[in-house]
Design a protein around this motif. Structure first.
Motif, PDB file in Angstrom:
ATOM      1  N   PRO A   1       0.831  -1.203   0.000  1.00 11.51           N
ATOM      2  CA  PRO A   1       0.000   0.000   0.000  1.00 11.51           C
ATOM      3  C   PRO A   1       0.870   1.259   0.000  1.00 11.51           C
ATOM      4  CG  PRO A   1      -0.654  -1.498   1.759  1.00 11.51           C
ATOM      5  CD  PRO A   1       0.565  -2.078   1.138  1.00 11.51           C
ATOM      6  N   PRO A   2       0.621   2.199  -0.918  1.00 14.61           N
ATOM      7  CA  PRO A   2       1.477   3.390  -0.999  1.00 14.61           C
ATOM      8  C   PRO A   2       0.987   4.529  -0.122  1.00 14.61           C
ATOM      9  CG  PRO A   2       0.018   3.287  -2.883  1.00 14.61           C
ATOM     10  CD  PRO A   2      -0.364   2.133  -2.008  1.00 14.61           C
ATOM     11  N   THR A   3       1.894   5.445   0.151  1.00 17.38           N
ATOM     12  CA  THR A   3       1.509   6.711   0.760  1.00 17.38           C
ATOM     13  C   THR A   3       2.411   7.800   0.173  1.00 17.38           C
ATOM     14  OG1 THR A   3       1.010   7.848   2.832  1.00 17.38           O
ATOM     15  CG2 THR A   3       3.036   6.547   2.800  1.00 17.38           C
ATOM     16  N   SER A   4       2.146   9.043   0.541  1.00 15.86           N
ATOM     17  CA  SER A   4       2.966  10.168   0.072  1.00 15.86           C
ATOM     18  C   SER A   4       3.083  11.170   1.214  1.00 15.86           C
ATOM     19  CB  SER A   4       2.303  10.825  -1.146  1.00 15.86           C
ATOM     20  OG  SER A   4       1.059  11.380  -0.763  1.00 15.86           O
ATOM     21  N   LEU A   5       3.987  12.114   1.049  1.00 15.36           N
ATOM     22  CA  LEU A   5       4.110  13.154   2.079  1.00 15.36           C
ATOM     23  C   LEU A   5       2.788  13.885   2.224  1.00 15.36           C
ATOM     24  CD1 LEU A   5       7.649  14.698   1.314  1.00 15.36           C
ATOM     25  CD2 LEU A   5       7.027  13.040   3.088  1.00 15.36           C
ATOM     26  N   ALA A   6       2.135  14.183   1.084  1.00 18.05           N
ATOM     27  CA  ALA A   6       0.856  14.913   1.139  1.00 18.05           C
ATOM     28  C   ALA A   6      -0.198  14.111   1.895  1.00 18.05           C
ATOM     29  CB  ALA A   6       0.388  15.218  -0.278  1.00 18.05           C
ATOM     30  N   MET A   7      -0.219  12.797   1.673  1.00 19.11           N
ATOM     31  CA  MET A   7      -1.218  11.968   2.367  1.00 19.11           C
ATOM     32  C   MET A   7      -0.924  11.898   3.865  1.00 19.11           C
ATOM     33  SD  MET A   7      -1.530   9.031  -0.530  1.00 19.11           S
ATOM     34  CE  MET A   7      -2.490   7.797   0.315  1.00 19.11           C
ATOM     35  N   GLU A   8       0.354  11.923   4.220  1.00 23.42           N
ATOM     36  CA  GLU A   8       0.719  11.821   5.636  1.00 23.42           C
ATOM     37  C   GLU A   8       0.479  13.120   6.394  1.00 23.42           C
ATOM     38  OE1 GLU A   8       1.397   9.065   7.253  1.00 23.42           O
ATOM     39  OE2 GLU A   8       1.183   7.968   5.356  1.00 23.42           O
ATOM     40  N   THR A   9       0.675  14.249   5.703  1.00 24.60           N
ATOM     41  CA  THR A   9       0.617  15.540   6.416  1.00 24.60           C
ATOM     42  C   THR A   9      -0.624  16.362   6.078  1.00 24.60           C
ATOM     43  OG1 THR A   9       1.823  16.697   4.671  1.00 24.60           O
ATOM     44  CG2 THR A   9       3.152  15.668   6.410  1.00 24.60           C
ATOM     45  N   GLY A  10      -1.335  15.968   5.021  1.00 18.97           N
ATOM     46  CA  GLY A  10      -2.529  16.707   4.622  1.00 18.97           C
ATOM     47  C   GLY A  10      -2.221  18.022   3.923  1.00 18.97           C
ATOM     48  N   LYS A  11      -0.960  18.194   3.466  1.00 20.86           N
ATOM     49  CA  LYS A  11      -0.640  19.430   2.736  1.00 20.86           C
ATOM     50  C   LYS A  11       0.344  19.124   1.611  1.00 20.86           C
ATOM     51  CE  LYS A  11       3.206  20.615   5.650  1.00 20.86           C
ATOM     52  NZ  LYS A  11       3.953  21.393   6.500  1.00 20.86           N
ATOM     53  N   LYS A  12       0.442  20.061   0.657  1.00 18.86           N
ATOM     54  CA  LYS A  12       1.399  19.892  -0.455  1.00 18.86           C
ATOM     55  C   LYS A  12       2.819  20.192   0.025  1.00 18.86           C
ATOM     56  CE  LYS A  12      -1.262  19.856  -4.466  1.00 18.86           C
ATOM     57  NZ  LYS A  12      -0.992  18.883  -5.489  1.00 18.86           N
ATOM     58  N   HIS A  13       3.783  19.516  -0.594  1.00 19.49           N
ATOM     59  CA  HIS A  13       5.195  19.726  -0.247  1.00 19.49           C
ATOM     60  C   HIS A  13       5.970  20.125  -1.496  1.00 19.49           C
ATOM     61  CE1 HIS A  13       5.227  17.807   3.842  1.00 19.49           C
ATOM     62  NE2 HIS A  13       4.017  17.485   3.391  1.00 19.49           N
ATOM     63  N   GLY A  14       7.031  20.909  -1.306  1.00 20.01           N
ATOM     64  CA  GLY A  14       7.930  21.210  -2.423  1.00 20.01           C
ATOM     65  C   GLY A  14       8.652  19.938  -2.847  1.00 20.01           C
ATOM     66  N   ILE A  15       8.885  19.813  -4.139  1.00 23.79           N
ATOM     67  CA  ILE A  15       9.615  18.626  -4.621  1.00 23.79           C
ATOM     68  C   ILE A  15      11.092  18.974  -4.767  1.00 23.79           C
ATOM     69  CG2 ILE A  15       9.823  16.942  -6.511  1.00 23.79           C
ATOM     70  CD1 ILE A  15       6.758  17.404  -6.965  1.00 23.79           C
ATOM     71  N   ASP A  16      11.378  20.056  -5.488  1.00 25.12           N
ATOM     72  CA  ASP A  16      12.776  20.465  -5.665  1.00 25.12           C
ATOM     73  C   ASP A  16      13.447  20.799  -4.334  1.00 25.12           C
ATOM     74  OD1 ASP A  16      13.084  20.198  -8.392  1.00 25.12           O
ATOM     75  OD2 ASP A  16      14.008  22.197  -8.564  1.00 25.12           O
TER      76      ASP A  16
END
Ligand code: BTN
Length: 253
Positions: free
Chosen positions: A150-165
């Motif tokens: 099962p995948p997750t992402s920083l956005a899914m964990e924190t509920g906000k968008k994150h910078g990639i660069d």
């Protein structure tokens, strides 16, 4: 001599087959250590054990770093662990996100996969090279339904968008720091750091490789980076490759 991490050359592609493949070509052409390759989208992203790495365009970090380790190849087995440690530290320091390592170098938040590392090596004209590929789910929130883990992402964990660069400098900093530690002191400090960032030790695990399946308790990491596994019959084995599933908290469950 180890180059300063901040002195890297960057090749960026809006679309490419795989940043690891591009980095491999650059390595073969003599690009220096710490050259990095990034992309918004990969049409043939590569995962461990022949898997594909699928990532929505412009949503995640797709990064490959060229390394030219000076230590003898018998030490290289710890570099996959080293890269995993560096990713966990960068996420904690730069994004305040806690993550754990699943052998050899899956980046996990509890039982969900946040990222992965693919190490590829080769030799051109007598010069050995290594490409450390890092895929980190950053802002993607919808994933294919058939993911093995099962995948997750920083956005899914924190509920906000994150910078990639903005993730790249802290990641190169932690990677550079652990790489220098490995270069100066060898595998022991890397293994100790890896063990501090996992919750796998003592757990029952299933190792799958092709059609072979093995169940045992993960006991330790050996000096060469392999997993030390005790089977139910007490047989001790060193595991060098395989798909790992954590089955339970401890051997008695
Ligand atoms: C895994 O199977 O967990 C490893 C995935 C590694 C994916 C990254 S994305 C950047 C780099 N380029 C690739 O083609 N693969 C790695």
């Amino acid at each position: 001599m180890i180059e300063p991490v901040k002195g890297h050359i960057r090749h960026h592609f809006s679309e490419t087959d795989s940043t690891n493949v591009r980095a491999r070509f650059l390595s073969e052409q003599g690009s220096p250590e710490w050259t990095i390759v990034t992309a918004d989208f990969q049409s043939m992203g590569r995962g461990r054990r022949g898997n594909i790495w699928i990532s929505e365009s412009g949503q995640n970090l797709l990064l490959s770093v060229i390394l030219r380790p000076q230590r003898a190849m018998e030490y290289w087995g710890c570099i996959p662990l080293l890269v995993g440690v560096a990713v966990v530290d960068a996420l904690a320091e730069a994004e305040s996100v806690g993550s754990q390592l699943k052998w050899p170098n899956d980046i996990m938040v509890d039982s969900r996969k946040l990222g992965g590392v693919l190490i590829e090596t080769g030799e051109t004209d007598g010069q050995r090279w290594m490409v450390a590929g890092i895929g980190l789910n950053v802002n993607q929130t919808v994933f294919p339904p058939d993911c093995k883990i099962p995948p997750t992402s920083l956005a899914m964990e924190t509920g906000k968008k994150h910078g990639i660069d903005s993730l790249i400098p802290p990641l190169l900093d932690t990677l550079g720091s652990w790489y220098r530690t490995w270069n100066d002191f060898g595998n022991a400090k890397i293994i100790a750091a890896w063990k501090e960032r996992t919750n796998m030790i003592g757990k029952t695990v299933l190792i799958q490789s092709g059609t072979s399946k093995l169940i045992g308790t993960m006991h330790d990491i050996a000096a060469d980076g392999s997993m030390v596994l005790y089977g139910k019959d007490g047989t001790k084995r060193n595991i060098f490759a395989g798909d790992v599933t954590i089955l339970s908290m401890n051997d008695s469950e």
